[in-house]
Design a protein around this motif. Structure first.
Motif, PDB file in Angstrom:
ATOM      1  N   GLU A 188     -51.778 -37.450  -9.774  1.00 47.94           N
ATOM      2  CA  GLU A 188     -53.169 -37.505 -10.215  1.00 47.94           C
ATOM      3  C   GLU A 188     -53.209 -37.363 -11.732  1.00 47.94           C
ATOM      4  OE1 GLU A 188     -55.857 -38.029  -8.499  1.00 47.94           O
ATOM      5  OE2 GLU A 188     -55.083 -37.901  -6.456  1.00 47.94           O
ATOM      6  N   PRO A 189     -53.698 -38.371 -12.439  1.00 48.78           N
ATOM      7  CA  PRO A 189     -53.798 -38.231 -13.900  1.00 48.78           C
ATOM      8  C   PRO A 189     -54.865 -37.221 -14.271  1.00 48.78           C
ATOM      9  CG  PRO A 189     -54.884 -40.242 -13.183  1.00 48.78           C
ATOM     10  CD  PRO A 189     -54.214 -39.669 -11.972  1.00 48.78           C
ATOM     11  N   HIS A 190     -54.592 -36.383 -15.255  1.00 56.39           N
ATOM     12  CA  HIS A 190     -55.630 -35.504 -15.789  1.00 56.39           C
ATOM     13  C   HIS A 190     -56.641 -36.395 -16.501  1.00 56.39           C
ATOM     14  CE1 HIS A 190     -57.622 -32.215 -17.878  1.00 56.39           C
ATOM     15  NE2 HIS A 190     -57.444 -32.876 -19.013  1.00 56.39           N
ATOM     16  N   ILE A 191     -57.927 -36.153 -16.248  1.00 57.05           N
ATOM     17  CA  ILE A 191     -58.966 -36.997 -16.840  1.00 57.05           C
ATOM     18  C   ILE A 191     -59.792 -36.235 -17.854  1.00 57.05           C
ATOM     19  CG2 ILE A 191     -61.045 -38.362 -16.381  1.00 57.05           C
ATOM     20  CD1 ILE A 191     -59.780 -39.072 -13.674  1.00 57.05           C
ATOM     21  N   SER A 192     -60.314 -35.071 -17.442  1.00 57.17           N
ATOM     22  CA  SER A 192     -61.177 -34.331 -18.357  1.00 57.17           C
ATOM     23  C   SER A 192     -61.247 -32.870 -17.941  1.00 57.17           C
ATOM     24  CB  SER A 192     -62.591 -34.937 -18.342  1.00 57.17           C
ATOM     25  OG  SER A 192     -63.478 -34.161 -19.124  1.00 57.17           O
ATOM     26  N   SER A 193     -61.381 -31.993 -18.929  1.00 64.39           N
ATOM     27  CA  SER A 193     -61.581 -30.570 -18.645  1.00 64.39           C
ATOM     28  C   SER A 193     -63.049 -30.191 -18.862  1.00 64.39           C
ATOM     29  CB  SER A 193     -60.685 -29.716 -19.548  1.00 64.39           C
ATOM     30  OG  SER A 193     -60.966 -29.964 -20.920  1.00 64.39           O
ATOM     31  N   ARG A 194     -63.918 -31.194 -19.002  1.00 64.29           N
ATOM     32  CA  ARG A 194     -65.336 -30.926 -19.218  1.00 64.29           C
ATOM     33  C   ARG A 194     -65.915 -30.132 -18.045  1.00 64.29           C
ATOM     34  NH1 ARG A 194     -70.231 -35.383 -19.952  1.00 64.29           N
ATOM     35  NH2 ARG A 194     -71.903 -33.851 -20.282  1.00 64.29           N
ATOM     36  N   GLY A 195     -66.612 -29.060 -18.371  1.00 62.30           N
ATOM     37  CA  GLY A 195     -67.200 -28.205 -17.343  1.00 62.30           C
ATOM     38  C   GLY A 195     -66.206 -27.260 -16.695  1.00 62.30           C
ATOM     39  N   ARG A 196     -64.954 -27.323 -17.130  1.00 62.72           N
ATOM     40  CA  ARG A 196     -63.915 -26.450 -16.565  1.00 62.72           C
ATOM     41  C   ARG A 196     -63.109 -25.838 -17.701  1.00 62.72           C
ATOM     42  NH1 ARG A 196     -60.100 -29.231 -14.101  1.00 62.72           N
ATOM     43  NH2 ARG A 196     -60.666 -31.201 -15.069  1.00 62.72           N
ATOM     44  N   PRO A 197     -63.721 -24.962 -18.487  1.00 59.07           N
ATOM     45  CA  PRO A 197     -62.986 -24.344 -19.607  1.00 59.07           C
ATOM     46  C   PRO A 197     -61.702 -23.687 -19.111  1.00 59.07           C
ATOM     47  CG  PRO A 197     -65.316 -23.780 -19.708  1.00 59.07           C
ATOM     48  CD  PRO A 197     -65.104 -24.440 -18.377  1.00 59.07           C
ATOM     49  N   GLY A 198     -60.621 -23.921 -19.841  1.00 57.82           N
ATOM     50  CA  GLY A 198     -59.338 -23.360 -19.438  1.00 57.82           C
ATOM     51  C   GLY A 198     -58.486 -24.318 -18.636  1.00 57.82           C
ATOM     52  N   ALA A 199     -59.062 -25.485 -18.274  1.00 58.70           N
ATOM     53  CA  ALA A 199     -58.315 -26.460 -17.473  1.00 58.70           C
ATOM     54  C   ALA A 199     -57.591 -27.488 -18.322  1.00 58.70           C
ATOM     55  CB  ALA A 199     -59.257 -27.163 -16.498  1.00 58.70           C
ATOM     56  N   ASP A 200     -57.584 -27.283 -19.612  1.00 58.28           N
ATOM     57  CA  ASP A 200     -56.898 -28.189 -20.526  1.00 58.28           C
ATOM     58  C   ASP A 200     -55.394 -27.943 -20.418  1.00 58.28           C
ATOM     59  OD1 ASP A 200     -55.763 -29.419 -22.729  1.00 58.28           O
ATOM     60  OD2 ASP A 200     -57.449 -28.992 -24.045  1.00 58.28           O
ATOM     61  N   PRO A 201     -54.593 -28.935 -19.997  1.00 62.79           N
ATOM     62  CA  PRO A 201     -53.146 -28.723 -19.837  1.00 62.79           C
ATOM     63  C   PRO A 201     -52.463 -28.230 -21.108  1.00 62.79           C
ATOM     64  CG  PRO A 201     -53.809 -30.817 -18.863  1.00 62.79           C
ATOM     65  CD  PRO A 201     -54.993 -30.298 -19.613  1.00 62.79           C
ATOM     66  N   MET A 202     -52.970 -28.644 -22.264  1.00 63.00           N
ATOM     67  CA  MET A 202     -52.346 -28.236 -23.519  1.00 63.00           C
ATOM     68  C   MET A 202     -52.493 -26.730 -23.735  1.00 63.00           C
ATOM     69  SD  MET A 202     -50.538 -29.255 -26.064  1.00 63.00           S
ATOM     70  CE  MET A 202     -50.709 -31.040 -26.063  1.00 63.00           C
ATOM     71  N   GLN A 203     -53.519 -26.130 -23.155  1.00 65.21           N
ATOM     72  CA  GLN A 203     -53.699 -24.683 -23.287  1.00 65.21           C
ATOM     73  C   GLN A 203     -52.555 -23.934 -22.604  1.00 65.21           C
ATOM     74  OE1 GLN A 203     -57.848 -24.828 -21.789  1.00 65.21           O
ATOM     75  NE2 GLN A 203     -58.358 -23.568 -23.551  1.00 65.21           N
ATOM     76  N   ALA A 204     -52.155 -24.432 -21.438  1.00 62.23           N
ATOM     77  CA  ALA A 204     -51.032 -23.798 -20.733  1.00 62.23           C
ATOM     78  C   ALA A 204     -49.746 -23.942 -21.540  1.00 62.23           C
ATOM     79  CB  ALA A 204     -50.873 -24.431 -19.352  1.00 62.23           C
ATOM     80  N   ALA A 205     -49.538 -25.128 -22.108  1.00 60.77           N
ATOM     81  CA  ALA A 205     -48.338 -25.354 -22.914  1.00 60.77           C
ATOM     82  C   ALA A 205     -48.354 -24.477 -24.164  1.00 60.77           C
ATOM     83  CB  ALA A 205     -48.249 -26.828 -23.311  1.00 60.77           C
ATOM     84  N   ALA A 206     -49.538 -24.315 -24.771  1.00 60.27           N
ATOM     85  CA  ALA A 206     -49.657 -23.483 -25.971  1.00 60.27           C
ATOM     86  C   ALA A 206     -49.369 -22.017 -25.658  1.00 60.27           C
ATOM     87  CB  ALA A 206     -51.051 -23.637 -26.575  1.00 60.27           C
ATOM     88  N   LEU A 207     -49.831 -21.558 -24.490  1.00 59.81           N
ATOM     89  CA  LEU A 207     -49.581 -20.168 -24.095  1.00 59.81           C
ATOM     90  C   LEU A 207     -48.087 -19.927 -23.889  1.00 59.81           C
ATOM     91  CD1 LEU A 207     -50.555 -17.375 -23.252  1.00 59.81           C
ATOM     92  CD2 LEU A 207     -50.910 -18.269 -20.937  1.00 59.81           C
ATOM     93  N   LEU A 208     -47.404 -20.856 -23.208  1.00 60.24           N
ATOM     94  CA  LEU A 208     -45.970 -20.720 -23.002  1.00 60.24           C
ATOM     95  C   LEU A 208     -45.227 -20.745 -24.347  1.00 60.24           C
ATOM     96  CD1 LEU A 208     -45.444 -23.090 -19.936  1.00 60.24           C
ATOM     97  CD2 LEU A 208     -45.268 -20.606 -19.958  1.00 60.24           C
ATOM     98  N   SER A 209     -45.679 -21.611 -25.253  1.00 62.10           N
ATOM     99  CA  SER A 209     -45.050 -21.677 -26.565  1.00 62.10           C
ATOM    100  C   SER A 209     -45.232 -20.379 -27.333  1.00 62.10           C
ATOM    101  CB  SER A 209     -45.649 -22.851 -27.362  1.00 62.10           C
ATOM    102  OG  SER A 209     -45.163 -22.871 -28.687  1.00 62.10           O
ATOM    103  N   ALA A 210     -46.436 -19.816 -27.257  1.00 61.07           N
ATOM    104  CA  ALA A 210     -46.699 -18.566 -27.965  1.00 61.07           C
ATOM    105  C   ALA A 210     -45.850 -17.412 -27.423  1.00 61.07           C
ATOM    106  CB  ALA A 210     -48.186 -18.221 -27.852  1.00 61.07           C
TER     107      ALA A 210
END
Length: 216
Positions: A188-210
């Motif tokens: 399933e391609p990620h389409i949008s995180s609109r209306g779902r704050p925190g569902a942005d895949p890059m946020q998870a990657a940024a947290l792991l990087s931090a």
């Protein structure tokens, strides 16, 4: 003509590595093209749109066409593209056009380093660089342009694409650069995180990087 200029701008920006700005132009290009197809199929409405004349019923239709979702709906389904398909590609481009982490940051791996050294950083001033990055960005641009040409083919009976084309929903990942496997194992391609704050895949990657590097 307006759609062409938006698409040209999107291509130029993509070649400069300005992903967010390119997606915004591509989104507006689709919107202009869709409206153009509607007005070409209904010359009377096109005249009203151009010159501002008409009765209340016509004005009501024109007001509806000021809303992007109504433009997508008014075109209806074609043999290859559905209203849902238009909504998803528009949502994907819109998501990448807005200032959220997935549109302003990318993962970087230093030269000759291991994937464990990956870190998340904002797209640099002037856009992305690198012989591998630009072709990857242009794949998303090509996905949108083929979609647009297919719309014209279906709407006006013109032959524009070199070969047969069918819309593959998985190709949205060329725009969004993210996806996931459903519980049934379907991609399933990620389409949008609109209306779902925190569902942005890059946020998870940024947290792991931090956590990995001990810094943001």
């Amino acid at each position: 003509m307006n759609a062409y200029n938006y698409f040209l701008s999107g291509k130029i920006l993509a070649e400069k590595g300005l992903i967010t700005q390119s997606c915004n132009c591509l989104r507006m290009g689709l919107e202009s093209e869709w409206l153009g197809l509607i007005l070409m199929k209904d010359p009377g409405l096109g005249m009203e749109w151009a010159f501002g004349l008409g009765d209340e019923a016509v004005l009501k239709r024109l007001k509806e066409l000021e809303k992007p979702y109504m433009i997508r709906k008014t075109l209806g389904d074609t043999s290859r593209i559905t209203i849902k398909d238009r909504g998803e590609i528009y949502a994907a481009l819109s998501d990448k056009s807005h200032t959220k982490l997935s549109s302003v940051a990318r993962s970087f791996i230093p030269p000759n380093a291991s994937p464990a050294d990956e870190f998340i950083e904002c797209i640099p001033m002037g856009g992305m660089r690198g012989k591998n990055n630009i072709p990857r960005i242009l794949r998303g641009t090509a996905t949108v342009l083929r979609f647009a040409l297919a719309e014209i083919e279906d709407g006006l009976g013109q032959r524009l694409l070199e070969g047969e084309w069918t819309w593959k929903r998985a190709d949205l990942v060329q725009i969004t650069e993210a996806g996931y496997k459903s519980e049934g194992g379907v991609f399933e391609p990620h389409i949008s995180s609109r209306g779902r704050p925190g569902a942005d895949p890059m946020q998870a990657a940024a947290l792991l990087s931090a956590i990995r590097h001990g810094k943001i």
